[in-house]
Design a protein around this motif. Structure first.
Motif, PDB file in Angstrom:
ATOM      1  N   HIS A   1       0.958  -1.546  -0.048  1.00  0.00           N
ATOM      2  CA  HIS A   1      -0.178   0.016  -0.233  1.00  0.00           C
ATOM      3  C   HIS A   1       0.998   1.024  -0.180  1.00  0.00           C
ATOM      4  N   VAL A   2       1.523   0.914   0.767  1.00  0.00           N
ATOM      5  CA  VAL A   2       2.426   2.158   0.999  1.00  0.00           C
ATOM      6  C   VAL A   2       3.390   2.388  -0.409  1.00  0.00           C
ATOM      7  N   ASN A   3       3.953   1.698  -1.220  1.00  0.00           N
ATOM      8  CA  ASN A   3       4.675   1.870  -2.568  1.00  0.00           C
ATOM      9  C   ASN A   3       3.603   1.750  -3.366  1.00  0.00           C
ATOM     10  N   SER A   4       2.182   2.633  -3.189  1.00  0.00           N
ATOM     11  CA  SER A   4       1.410   2.232  -4.392  1.00  0.00           C
ATOM     12  C   SER A   4       1.098   3.517  -4.084  1.00  0.00           C
ATOM     13  N   VAL A   5       1.303   3.985  -2.712  1.00  0.00           N
ATOM     14  CA  VAL A   5       1.048   5.855  -2.732  1.00  0.00           C
ATOM     15  C   VAL A   5       2.294   6.485  -3.258  1.00  0.00           C
ATOM     16  N   LEU A   6       3.388   6.269  -2.848  1.00  0.00           N
ATOM     17  CA  LEU A   6       4.551   6.489  -3.766  1.00  0.00           C
ATOM     18  C   LEU A   6       4.736   6.630  -5.179  1.00  0.00           C
ATOM     19  N   ASP A   7       4.651   5.587  -5.700  1.00  0.00           N
ATOM     20  CA  ASP A   7       3.679   5.628  -7.076  1.00  0.00           C
ATOM     21  C   ASP A   7       3.068   6.811  -7.425  1.00  0.00           C
ATOM     22  N   VAL A   8       1.926   6.890  -6.632  1.00  0.00           N
ATOM     23  CA  VAL A   8       0.916   7.773  -7.207  1.00  0.00           C
ATOM     24  C   VAL A   8       2.211   9.193  -6.678  1.00  0.00           C
ATOM     25  N   LEU A   9       2.930   9.271  -5.538  1.00  0.00           N
ATOM     26  CA  LEU A   9       3.277  10.677  -5.731  1.00  0.00           C
ATOM     27  C   LEU A   9       4.492  10.916  -6.773  1.00  0.00           C
ATOM     28  N   ARG A  10       4.812   9.640  -6.983  1.00  0.00           N
ATOM     29  CA  ARG A  10       6.185   9.824  -8.190  1.00  0.00           C
ATOM     30  C   ARG A  10       6.099   9.745  -9.633  1.00  0.00           C
ATOM     31  N   ASP A  11       4.490   9.824  -9.933  1.00  0.00           N
ATOM     32  CA  ASP A  11       4.300   8.917 -11.382  1.00  0.00           C
ATOM     33  C   ASP A  11       4.274  10.609 -12.269  1.00  0.00           C
ATOM     34  N   PRO A  12       5.400  10.696 -13.533  1.00  0.00           N
ATOM     35  CA  PRO A  12       5.311  11.869 -13.967  1.00  0.00           C
ATOM     36  C   PRO A  12       4.322  12.506 -14.165  1.00  0.00           C
ATOM     37  N   ALA A  13       3.561  11.468 -14.824  1.00  0.00           N
ATOM     38  CA  ALA A  13       2.469  11.402 -15.817  1.00  0.00           C
ATOM     39  C   ALA A  13       1.671  11.931 -14.766  1.00  0.00           C
TER      40      ALA A  13
ATOM     41  N   ARG B   1      -6.188  14.519  -9.642  1.00  0.00           N
ATOM     42  CA  ARG B   1      -6.316  13.334  -9.873  1.00  0.00           C
ATOM     43  C   ARG B   1      -5.126  12.505  -8.077  1.00  0.00           C
ATOM     44  N   ARG B   2      -3.985  13.453  -8.265  1.00  0.00           N
ATOM     45  CA  ARG B   2      -3.775  12.582  -7.304  1.00  0.00           C
ATOM     46  C   ARG B   2      -4.239  11.915  -5.883  1.00  0.00           C
ATOM     47  N   GLN B   3      -4.859  12.812  -5.211  1.00  0.00           N
ATOM     48  CA  GLN B   3      -5.333  12.613  -4.102  1.00  0.00           C
ATOM     49  C   GLN B   3      -6.707  11.685  -4.076  1.00  0.00           C
ATOM     50  N   ASP B   4      -7.375  11.972  -5.773  1.00  0.00           N
ATOM     51  CA  ASP B   4      -8.653  10.695  -5.474  1.00  0.00           C
ATOM     52  C   ASP B   4      -7.863   9.423  -5.661  1.00  0.00           C
ATOM     53  N   ARG B   5      -6.332   8.889  -6.385  1.00  0.00           N
ATOM     54  CA  ARG B   5      -6.432   7.909  -6.061  1.00  0.00           C
ATOM     55  C   ARG B   5      -4.935   7.873  -4.774  1.00  0.00           C
ATOM     56  N   ILE B   6      -4.729   8.893  -4.010  1.00  0.00           N
ATOM     57  CA  ILE B   6      -4.680   8.230  -2.257  1.00  0.00           C
ATOM     58  C   ILE B   6      -5.365   7.757  -1.896  1.00  0.00           C
ATOM     59  N   ARG B   7      -6.577   8.195  -2.027  1.00  0.00           N
ATOM     60  CA  ARG B   7      -7.590   7.816  -1.398  1.00  0.00           C
ATOM     61  C   ARG B   7      -7.983   6.629  -1.637  1.00  0.00           C
ATOM     62  N   ALA B   8      -8.571   6.052  -2.645  1.00  0.00           N
ATOM     63  CA  ALA B   8      -8.557   4.632  -3.090  1.00  0.00           C
ATOM     64  C   ALA B   8      -7.417   4.025  -2.913  1.00  0.00           C
ATOM     65  N   VAL B   9      -6.261   4.628  -2.566  1.00  0.00           N
ATOM     66  CA  VAL B   9      -4.861   3.344  -1.193  1.00  0.00           C
ATOM     67  C   VAL B   9      -6.060   2.836  -0.725  1.00  0.00           C
ATOM     68  N   SER B  10      -5.762   4.374   0.430  1.00  0.00           N
ATOM     69  CA  SER B  10      -6.877   4.663   1.527  1.00  0.00           C
ATOM     70  C   SER B  10      -7.578   3.235   2.149  1.00  0.00           C
ATOM     71  N   GLU B  11      -8.788   3.328   0.833  1.00  0.00           N
ATOM     72  CA  GLU B  11      -9.745   2.275   0.994  1.00  0.00           C
ATOM     73  C   GLU B  11      -9.458   1.300   1.847  1.00  0.00           C
ATOM     74  N   LYS B  12      -8.948   0.942   0.364  1.00  0.00           N
ATOM     75  CA  LYS B  12      -7.934  -0.408   0.599  1.00  0.00           C
ATOM     76  C   LYS B  12      -7.166  -0.521   1.598  1.00  0.00           C
ATOM     77  N   MET B  13      -6.149   0.376   1.991  1.00  0.00           N
ATOM     78  CA  MET B  13      -4.889  -0.386   3.237  1.00  0.00           C
ATOM     79  C   MET B  13      -5.456   0.191   4.721  1.00  0.00           C
ATOM     80  N   PHE B  14      -7.148   0.988   4.555  1.00  0.00           N
ATOM     81  CA  PHE B  14      -7.666   1.063   6.297  1.00  0.00           C
ATOM     82  C   PHE B  14      -8.072   0.514   6.244  1.00  0.00           C
TER      83      PHE B  14
END
Lengths: 198, 315
Positions: free
Chosen positions: A32-44, A53-66
């Motif tokens: 999960h942490v890596n998928s957040v880092l992937d979002v943060l580092r994604d050049p796109a 979009r970044r917020q939405d992606r992180i929110r999606a990870v948090s739904e799965k993580m917590f």
């Protein structure tokens, strides 16, 4: 024949074990942490225009993580039972919104920090703690995740940053409110906090 | 400086006879009795957190939550009254949690640790919390942002290293007081290495080249390791959240900080202010995030302080 059977068993074992390995608390948190880092580092996804979009992606990870229900229950501790089912449901939603809006911006400020996944240790028969270190150029920040085994795998129910447990911190705040006020008052406070007036 | 010490001494003298050592673990003491003075008995936890009376010196001091006083419910017992917010997790809370799980709701509360502290100076503390809030937003943050804009990160890290190296005596004594001789020795080795090879402490070569790291100790932590409780919560202007114990520790830290002895005093204060600004550049946004996330920032900060200090003492 026996050799074949052993071979087949061995193949099944080999095929299954990596999946089983990914099911440990540490591997789950790491994923999960890596998928957040992937979002943060994604050049796109860089830049102000992509912030939403970044917020939405992180929110999606948090739904799965917590496991927000577990997190809520532990935060309210014995007060949880004084909430009825509807109030519990609303509390979980509001609390989740408070946490997400407060911490997503903070998380998005991280970019080039490295995260070291140190170890996991068992807390009880169904809970564990995963220790990580966020390496900044200046210091190492210990962040521990407490996870609980659920039907859908390990879920985070508390995050401990430099010794400060999120659940414990909110518990102290909610308790002060609930000493003199009702669960409905508390929900109202949370509604205002997340900007819902209904 | 001397004034601060005197003040801390006075507080210590005042506090000791009352036995206000509301340590996180010390509530099993026999003198704690729970009264239900005007509070409707909801749960045992609420009662315990609500009103607690201590019998000391034939006087019953009534400790009660600040909210009640805010509502103007004046009440007294034997004429002696004192407000004291019993905050954060209590033993009763943990007990209630255990009871809950045995009732079959299936939740363990292994994370329900005791973080509570007496807050008899609640009104002072809240005022100082607001003073510090303004101090941060109006002065410290803008100055730190300005400084950050002109000083590149490697410079600021070097300055941070320099001050960290300079305050070695604090950590050395902190370790000695806890008989952590290996760590104390490592502090010395680090000091010598960084002062020489590290060019006067600007570089942490002990860490980067020799892998020497020592957890930061201070006098308050040493006192905590002796089992001395916080006493009560105390927010200082500029310095921020503290407690009776950690204030004594802070005074000790200052005495062991060479910068304290710089003459004239203005220069000493100026150097410490620069250190503070430099450190702040690494934490811009942290306080804002805490405040933003909190439902009650004062309570959040008090709890956060307790939890963080407990971790440092436990380490």
């Amino acid at each position: 024949m026996k050799g074949l059977l052993a071979g087949v068993l061995m193949m099944i074992f080999l095929a299954v074990s990596p999946a089983a390995g990914a099911d440990t608390p540490l591997a789950t948190v790491q994923m999960h942490v890596n998928s957040v880092l992937d979002v943060l580092r994604d050049p796109a996804l860089k830049g102000e225009s992509m912030k939403k979009r970044r917020q939405d992606r992180i929110r999606a990870v948090s739904e799965k993580m917590f496991d927000f229900t577990e997190l809520s229950r532990r935060t309210l501790a014995q007060s949880w039972t004084s909430f009825n089912d509807g109030q519990k449901k609303e509390f979980v939603e509001l609390y989740k919104s408070v946490l997400e809006s407060a911490y997503i911006d903070k998380i998005m400020a991280y970019t080039d920090e490295k995260v070291v996944f140190q170890k996991e240790s068992s807390l009880s028969d169904k809970t564990s703690e995963v220790r990580t270190l966020v390496m900044t150029r200046k210091a190492e920040i210990p962040i521990n995740y407490r996870v609980i085994r659920t039907d859908s795998g390990w879920k985070v129910y508390d995050v401990i940053v430099e010794g400060v447990s999120l659940v414990n911190n909110y518990r102290s705040q909610f308790r002060e409110i609930l000493i003199n006020k009702t669960p409905d008052d508390l929900l109202d406070t949370l509604r205002k906090k997340v900007g819902r007036t209904t | 400086m001397r004034l601060l010490l005197t003040f801390a001494g006075i507080i210590a003298l005042l506090a000791v006879p009352y036995g206000v050592s509301a340590d996180t673990q010390s509530d099993s003491s026999g003198q704690l009795s729970v009264t239900l003075d005007g509070i409707s008995p909801l749960t045992p936890a609420a009662d315990a957190a609500g009103v607690v009376a201590f019998d000391i010196n034939d006087e019953t001091l009534l400790f009660m939550l600040h909210e009640e006083r805010e509502q103007g419910e004046e009440r007294s017992d034997n004429g002696q009254m004192m407000t004291l917010a019993m905050a954060d997790s209590t033993q009763a809370d943990a007990a209630a949690g255990e009871k809950g799980s045995s009732n079959g709701n299936g939740t363990e509360y292994e994370d329900t640790e005791n973080y509570r502290i007496a807050d008899p100076l609640y009104y002072w503390n809240v005022s100082m919390y607001h003073v510090n809030d303004k101090f941060y937003f109006w002065l410290l943050k803008p100055v730190a942002q300005g400084y950050k804009a002109i000083a590149p990160e490697p410079v600021r890290i070097s300055v941070s290293n320099f001050f960290h190296n300079l305050t070695t005596p604090v950590r050395f004594v902190g370790n000695l007081l806890q008989l952590r001789l290996l760590n104390a020795g490592n502090e010395l080795v680090r000091f010598v290495t960084n002062s020489t090879q590290g060019l006067g402490g600007f570089m942490d070569v002990a860490k980067s080249h020799y892998g020497i790291t020592v957890p930061d100790e201070d006098i308050g932590q040493a006192l905590g390791s002796y089992g001395i409780g916080h006493g009560f919560y105390l927010v200082w202007p500029i310095f921020g959240p503290s407690s009776l114990r950690d204030t004594v520790g802070l005074a000790g830290d200052m005495l062991l900080n060479p910068v304290t002895y710089v003459n004239p005093a203005e220069a000493s204060v100026g150097i410490k202010a620069y250190d503070r600004v430099n450190e702040t550049t690494f934490h811009i946004g942290d306080y804002e995030a805490m405040k933003d996330a909190a439902i009650d920032p004062y309570v959040s900060m008090r709890n956060g302080y307790l939890q963080h200090r407990k971790k440092l003492v436990d380490e």
